[in-house]
Motif scaffolding. Structure first.
Motif, PDB file in Angstrom:
ATOM      1  N   ASN A 175       0.812  -1.216   0.000  1.00  0.00           N
ATOM      2  CA  ASN A 175       0.000   0.000   0.000  1.00  0.00           C
ATOM      3  C   ASN A 175       0.844   1.265   0.000  1.00  0.00           C
ATOM      4  O   ASN A 175       0.325   2.358   0.241  1.00  0.00           O
ATOM      5  CB  ASN A 175      -0.969  -0.002   1.188  1.00  0.00           C
ATOM      6  CG  ASN A 175      -0.269   0.103   2.540  1.00  0.00           C
ATOM      7  OD1 ASN A 175       0.951   0.275   2.610  1.00  0.00           O
ATOM      8  ND2 ASN A 175      -1.020   0.004   3.609  1.00  0.00           N
ATOM      9  N   TYR A 201      -1.432   3.982  -4.901  1.00  0.00           N
ATOM     10  CA  TYR A 201      -2.734   3.698  -5.504  1.00  0.00           C
ATOM     11  C   TYR A 201      -3.130   2.282  -5.115  1.00  0.00           C
ATOM     12  O   TYR A 201      -2.308   1.488  -4.657  1.00  0.00           O
ATOM     13  CB  TYR A 201      -2.696   3.876  -7.024  1.00  0.00           C
ATOM     14  CG  TYR A 201      -1.740   2.951  -7.752  1.00  0.00           C
ATOM     15  CD1 TYR A 201      -2.203   1.780  -8.354  1.00  0.00           C
ATOM     16  CD2 TYR A 201      -0.385   3.248  -7.858  1.00  0.00           C
ATOM     17  CE1 TYR A 201      -1.345   0.929  -9.032  1.00  0.00           C
ATOM     18  CE2 TYR A 201       0.490   2.411  -8.531  1.00  0.00           C
ATOM     19  CZ  TYR A 201       0.008   1.250  -9.119  1.00  0.00           C
ATOM     20  OH  TYR A 201       0.863   0.409  -9.767  1.00  0.00           O
ATOM     21  N   ASP A 202      -4.411   1.959  -5.281  1.00  0.00           N
ATOM     22  CA  ASP A 202      -4.944   0.702  -4.764  1.00  0.00           C
ATOM     23  C   ASP A 202      -5.153  -0.371  -5.815  1.00  0.00           C
ATOM     24  O   ASP A 202      -5.015  -1.555  -5.530  1.00  0.00           O
ATOM     25  CB  ASP A 202      -6.285   0.967  -4.058  1.00  0.00           C
ATOM     26  CG  ASP A 202      -6.130   1.870  -2.854  1.00  0.00           C
ATOM     27  OD1 ASP A 202      -5.210   1.623  -2.057  1.00  0.00           O
ATOM     28  OD2 ASP A 202      -6.914   2.834  -2.718  1.00  0.00           O
ATOM     29  N   GLU A 253      -7.008   5.122  -7.201  1.00  0.00           N
ATOM     30  CA  GLU A 253      -7.017   5.263  -5.751  1.00  0.00           C
ATOM     31  C   GLU A 253      -8.472   5.188  -5.291  1.00  0.00           C
ATOM     32  O   GLU A 253      -9.338   5.887  -5.829  1.00  0.00           O
ATOM     33  CB  GLU A 253      -6.402   6.602  -5.330  1.00  0.00           C
ATOM     34  CG  GLU A 253      -6.432   6.864  -3.836  1.00  0.00           C
ATOM     35  CD  GLU A 253      -5.642   5.838  -3.039  1.00  0.00           C
ATOM     36  OE1 GLU A 253      -6.003   5.603  -1.870  1.00  0.00           O
ATOM     37  OE2 GLU A 253      -4.663   5.268  -3.581  1.00  0.00           O
ATOM     38  N   GLU A 299      -0.195   9.770  -2.272  1.00  0.00           N
ATOM     39  CA  GLU A 299      -1.268   9.379  -3.193  1.00  0.00           C
ATOM     40  C   GLU A 299      -1.471  10.440  -4.275  1.00  0.00           C
ATOM     41  O   GLU A 299      -1.705  10.099  -5.439  1.00  0.00           O
ATOM     42  CB  GLU A 299      -2.555   9.155  -2.400  1.00  0.00           C
ATOM     43  CG  GLU A 299      -2.510   7.905  -1.527  1.00  0.00           C
ATOM     44  CD  GLU A 299      -3.636   7.843  -0.512  1.00  0.00           C
ATOM     45  OE1 GLU A 299      -3.849   6.754   0.065  1.00  0.00           O
ATOM     46  OE2 GLU A 299      -4.312   8.875  -0.282  1.00  0.00           O
ATOM     47  N   PHE A 347      -9.776   8.576  -9.295  1.00  0.00           N
ATOM     48  CA  PHE A 347     -10.162   8.278  -7.925  1.00  0.00           C
ATOM     49  C   PHE A 347     -11.557   7.661  -7.950  1.00  0.00           C
ATOM     50  O   PHE A 347     -12.466   8.209  -8.591  1.00  0.00           O
ATOM     51  CB  PHE A 347     -10.171   9.552  -7.080  1.00  0.00           C
ATOM     52  CG  PHE A 347      -8.825  10.193  -6.937  1.00  0.00           C
ATOM     53  CD1 PHE A 347      -7.997   9.898  -5.865  1.00  0.00           C
ATOM     54  CD2 PHE A 347      -8.374  11.097  -7.902  1.00  0.00           C
ATOM     55  CE1 PHE A 347      -6.745  10.489  -5.748  1.00  0.00           C
ATOM     56  CE2 PHE A 347      -7.127  11.693  -7.794  1.00  0.00           C
ATOM     57  CZ  PHE A 347      -6.312  11.383  -6.712  1.00  0.00           C
TER      58      PHE A 347
END
Length: 276
Positions: A167, A171-172, A188, A206, A218
């Motif tokens: 993490n 970004y996810d 994200e 981020e 996002f």
């Protein structure tokens, strides 16, 4: 440990009667079981299961037992490498050492994103933060799973769940621009159960990642009604209007952006283009 449920033996008798338990030296097995509070000496001096040991022995399945054993080990020994869990599993496995890393592999925890695997890593991260239950992490995972599902339907390709492994990347989820354009799309994800009253906590890392990425969006998930999640896909340009700036010697590190800033963008998930 199962031998203690069949015979009444002291720890000394176990060590002297069995050179090995499975492929392991019996002395090592007994010492570990005692140190992790799976076995203790009863009133007659016999080795007996503790409540923790009974829980471990009653856990169904080899992988599930290994996972519980890992958590017991972490709770008792507090190894220094567990602090890496806040950065994702790849960091943990890199620093845990060869033997422990192999246990993670055998426990089915080194890859995969099924519910049980994600729950384990979230539990580990919570322990690293000194917490047993992290409600915000659980809510965040719901949003990330919704993004995985949304992107799969939108592009016809399964995206990569980056946050579960590391993490610190900023970004996810890693997806693609669309079904015909396979250029990288970084995402994200921010999730709130407060609807328009919710907000997104955005770190400098981020935002820097968003600005460096060739294609970034996002995903803001409103879960006021979890049976009817609402999504706003927000591009960098729209987010920029709400970002702080460095001034003088002041440098911002984290900012709080209300979901209400994008109220008109929220709606049921649909195949909308990135940054719409």
């Amino acid at each position: 440990m199962a031998i203690t449920t069949r015979q009444q033996l002291s720890f000394t008798e176990i060590k002297s009667s069995f050179a090995y338990l499975g492929s392991l030296l019996s002395q090592d097995v007994v010492d570990t079981a005692q140190s992790l509070n799976w076995l203790h000496a009863g009133e007659q001096g016999h080795a007996e299961l503790t409540l923790r040991g009974e829980r471990l022995l009653s856990t169904a399945g080899y992988e599930a037992q290994l996972r519980q054993a890992l958590l017991d080990y972490i709770d008792i020994e507090h190894p220094s490498w567990v602090q890496n869990a806040t950065f994702g599993r790849s960091r943990v496995i890199s620093f845990a050492g060869t033997q422990i890393a192999q246990v993670f592999v055998e426990a089915g925890l080194a890859d995969g994103t099924d519910d049980a695997v994600v729950a384990f890593w979230d539990a580990l991260a919570a322990r690293a933060r000194g917490q047993r239950d992290d409600k915000l992490t659980q809510i965040g995972r719901i949003g990330e799973r919704l993004t995985i599902k949304f992107e799969t339907q939108r592009t016809g390709r399964l995206p990569t769940w980056i946050a579960i492994d590391n993490n610190a990347d900023g970004y996810d989820v890693l997806s693609v621009v669309d079904a015909s354009d396979f250029k990288r799309l970084t995402i994200e994800v921010k999730t709130s159960t407060q609807g328009a009253s919710g907000f997104a906590m955005l770190t400098r890392n981020e935002w820097d990642m968003a600005m460096e990425s060739d294609a970034h969006v996002f995903h803001l998930w409103s879960l006021r009604d979890q049976s009817k999640p609402q999504l706003a896909v927000v591009g960098n340009e729209s987010m920029l209007a709400h970002m702080p700036v460095d001034q003088g010697r002041g440098v911002w590190d984290c900012t709080k952006i209300p979901f209400s800033s994008f109220i008109d963008a929220f709606g049921p998930p649909k195949n909308q283009p990135p940054g719409s």
